[in-house]
Enzyme design. Structure first.
Site, PDB file in Angstrom:
ATOM      1  N   SER A 153      23.541  41.250  63.409  1.00  0.00           N
ATOM      2  CA  SER A 153      23.351  39.691  63.494  1.00  0.00           C
ATOM      3  C   SER A 153      24.480  39.193  64.196  1.00  0.00           C
ATOM      4  O   SER A 153      23.346  37.950  64.428  1.00  0.00           O
ATOM      5  CB  SER A 153      23.808  39.690  62.046  1.00  0.00           C
ATOM      6  OG  SER A 153      25.072  39.408  61.449  1.00  0.00           O
ATOM      7  N   TYR A 168      31.884  41.247  71.840  1.00  0.00           N
ATOM      8  CA  TYR A 168      30.816  42.060  70.818  1.00  0.00           C
ATOM      9  C   TYR A 168      29.762  41.139  70.270  1.00  0.00           C
ATOM     10  O   TYR A 168      28.952  41.992  71.215  1.00  0.00           O
ATOM     11  CB  TYR A 168      31.641  42.620  69.439  1.00  0.00           C
ATOM     12  CG  TYR A 168      30.860  43.031  68.502  1.00  0.00           C
ATOM     13  CD1 TYR A 168      30.460  44.842  69.015  1.00  0.00           C
ATOM     14  CD2 TYR A 168      29.830  42.388  67.525  1.00  0.00           C
ATOM     15  CE1 TYR A 168      30.082  44.787  67.861  1.00  0.00           C
ATOM     16  CE2 TYR A 168      29.052  43.346  66.716  1.00  0.00           C
ATOM     17  CZ  TYR A 168      29.174  44.309  66.684  1.00  0.00           C
ATOM     18  OH  TYR A 168      28.138  45.664  65.912  1.00  0.00           O
TER      19      TYR A 168
HETATM   20  N1  NAD Z   1      29.515  49.263  60.656  1.00  0.00           N
HETATM   21  C1  NAD Z   1      28.612  48.141  60.599  1.00  0.00           C
HETATM   22  O1  NAD Z   1      28.599  46.888  59.794  1.00  0.00           O
HETATM   23  C2  NAD Z   1      28.306  47.526  61.652  1.00  0.00           C
HETATM   24  C3  NAD Z   1      27.133  46.021  61.853  1.00  0.00           C
HETATM   25  C4  NAD Z   1      26.389  46.010  62.826  1.00  0.00           C
HETATM   26  C5  NAD Z   1      26.212  46.863  64.271  1.00  0.00           C
HETATM   27  N2  NAD Z   1      26.981  47.826  63.736  1.00  0.00           N
HETATM   28  C6  NAD Z   1      26.462  48.771  65.373  1.00  0.00           C
HETATM   29  O2  NAD Z   1      26.228  49.965  64.180  1.00  0.00           O
HETATM   30  C7  NAD Z   1      26.242  51.160  65.193  1.00  0.00           C
HETATM   31  C8  NAD Z   1      27.251  52.301  64.817  1.00  0.00           C
HETATM   32  O3  NAD Z   1      28.491  51.639  63.930  1.00  0.00           O
HETATM   33  P1  NAD Z   1      29.162  52.108  63.373  1.00  0.00           P
HETATM   34  O4  NAD Z   1      29.597  51.562  62.465  1.00  0.00           O
HETATM   35  O5  NAD Z   1      28.838  54.121  62.676  1.00  0.00           O
HETATM   36  O6  NAD Z   1      30.177  52.061  64.458  1.00  0.00           O
HETATM   37  P2  NAD Z   1      32.255  53.683  64.869  1.00  0.00           P
HETATM   38  O7  NAD Z   1      33.186  53.555  65.114  1.00  0.00           O
HETATM   39  O8  NAD Z   1      31.601  54.530  63.173  1.00  0.00           O
HETATM   40  O9  NAD Z   1      30.617  54.956  65.327  1.00  0.00           O
HETATM   41  C9  NAD Z   1      30.688  55.052  66.562  1.00  0.00           C
HETATM   42  C10 NAD Z   1      30.206  55.964  67.189  1.00  0.00           C
HETATM   43  O10 NAD Z   1      30.748  56.256  69.172  1.00  0.00           O
HETATM   44  C11 NAD Z   1      31.721  56.939  69.417  1.00  0.00           C
HETATM   45  N3  NAD Z   1      31.307  56.009  71.048  1.00  0.00           N
HETATM   46  C12 NAD Z   1      32.787  55.001  70.941  1.00  0.00           C
HETATM   47  N4  NAD Z   1      32.423  54.729  72.782  1.00  0.00           N
HETATM   48  C13 NAD Z   1      31.472  55.118  73.103  1.00  0.00           C
HETATM   49  C14 NAD Z   1      31.490  55.776  74.269  1.00  0.00           C
HETATM   50  N5  NAD Z   1      31.537  54.966  75.274  1.00  0.00           N
HETATM   51  N6  NAD Z   1      30.999  56.983  74.822  1.00  0.00           N
HETATM   52  C15 NAD Z   1      31.078  57.856  73.711  1.00  0.00           C
HETATM   53  N7  NAD Z   1      30.411  57.938  72.345  1.00  0.00           N
HETATM   54  C16 NAD Z   1      31.166  56.334  71.881  1.00  0.00           C
HETATM   55  C17 NAD Z   1      32.297  56.746  68.963  1.00  0.00           C
HETATM   56  O11 NAD Z   1      33.356  57.901  69.183  1.00  0.00           O
HETATM   57  C18 NAD Z   1      32.379  56.982  66.906  1.00  0.00           C
HETATM   58  O12 NAD Z   1      31.378  58.257  66.839  1.00  0.00           O
HETATM   59  C19 NAD Z   1      27.182  50.434  66.833  1.00  0.00           C
HETATM   60  O13 NAD Z   1      26.891  49.593  68.085  1.00  0.00           O
HETATM   61  C20 NAD Z   1      27.705  48.814  65.621  1.00  0.00           C
HETATM   62  O14 NAD Z   1      27.399  47.711  67.043  1.00  0.00           O
HETATM   63  C21 NAD Z   1      27.447  48.257  63.272  1.00  0.00           C
END
Ligand code: NAD
Length: 271
Positions: free
Chosen positions: A143, A155
């Protein structure tokens, strides 16, 4: 066969070692897809093994998606292992906090390289394979691409770029029957979120209570997002492209301050 079946398809999931990416890898594998889990974290091997233990097809490739040669290598392994690539999930992302004045070049470069450049590199590496018989790209958005959260400056800018990438590629790649959609997972209590909140003195109970103030009454789960991603990459969604879909319990359309006390006494006092 159900239109939700992914049997015969290969999906590459970036950031599939943990959090939302792991839930997506599990969901797509359980629908029959062969899954390539791409992550910097070797925990990805555990996820791949868990799937193989359930007679599903999965391989893990340790990869930094911000490095062209590494993501190209991961795509090569996908093709060598399973013969095709049909689905790309650009999920890997980082969200370190910082206002504009706190965002030094190191933080800016790290966020943009992972979130924005990583997705560009993955799309480019996957393209020649997706072009062969069409396919689906999902980009994990936020969002914050559209609304301001001051302390997530870099971000938010990266997610704004990803939304533009979604719309640009949806229009450019439709001629190959490649669909591109962006999914906002809302607010998800991943292991990382729980750990970060705990470090900030906010307990799991606090997260649950705060979630109750969201329009649909709870925080989102990793599985809320993986179910949407499954639908979008399946043959149920062959006419959906270029869309930004919010799996956020109504948060993005709620215009007011959530004040449940009004429900209690049904009285609105305007002074
Ligand atoms: N968690 C939330 O509430 C939320 C909300 C909105 C958007 N998102 C988006 O969803 C996606 C996943 O988020 P999440 O909360 O599961 O994150 P997380 O941190 O739990 O998992 C992210 C994964 O990406 C991997 N990673 C990070 N940098 C990397 C790189 N350079 N190369 C390869 N792997 C890499 C990490 O090792 C990790 O396993 C992200 O794009 C995040 O911006 C999450």
């Amino acid at each position: 066969m159900s239109k939700l079946s992914l049997v015969g398809k290969t999906a590459l999931v970036t950031g599939g070692a943990s959090g939302i990416g792991r839930a997506i890898a599990r969901e797509l594998a359980s629908a029959g897809a062969a899954v390539i889990i791409v992550d910097m974290d070797t925990l990805g091997e555990q996820t791949a093994q868990e799937l193989r233990d359930q007679d599903q097809q999965a391989v893990f490739i340790q990869t930094d998606i911000s490095k062209r040669e590494q993501i190209v290598h991961a795509v090569d392994i996908a093709i060598a292992s399973f013969g095709s690539l049909d689905i790309l999930i650009n999920n890997a992302g980082i969200y370190p906090r910082g206002l504009l004045e706190e965002t030094d070049e190191e933080l800016w470069d790290r966020v943009i390289s992972t979130n924005l450049k990583g997705s560009y590199l993955a799309c480019q590496a996957a393209l020649p394979h997706l072009q062969k018989k069409g396919g689906s790209i999902i980009i994990l958005g936020s969002s914050h691409a559209e609304i301001g959260l001051p302390e997530l400056f870099a971000y938010s800018v990266s997610k704004g770029g990803l939304l533009t990438m979604t719309r640009n590629l949806a229009s450019a790649l439709a001629m190959y029957r490649i669909r591109v959609n962006c999914v906002n997972p809302g607010w998800v209590a991943t292991d990382k979120e729980i750990k970060e909140r705990a470090a900030n003195g906010q307990s799991v109970e606090w997260l649950i209570e705060t979630g109750k103030s969201l329009p649909l009454g709870r925080m989102q789960t990793e599985e809320d997002t993986s179910a949407m991603v499954h639908f979008l990459v399946s043959d149920q969604a062959t006419q959906i492209t270029g869309q930004f879909i919010h799996v956020d319990g109504g948060r993005s359309v709620y215009q007011g301050i959530q004040d449940n006390s009004l429900h209690a006494n049904d009285t609105v006092i305007i002074e």
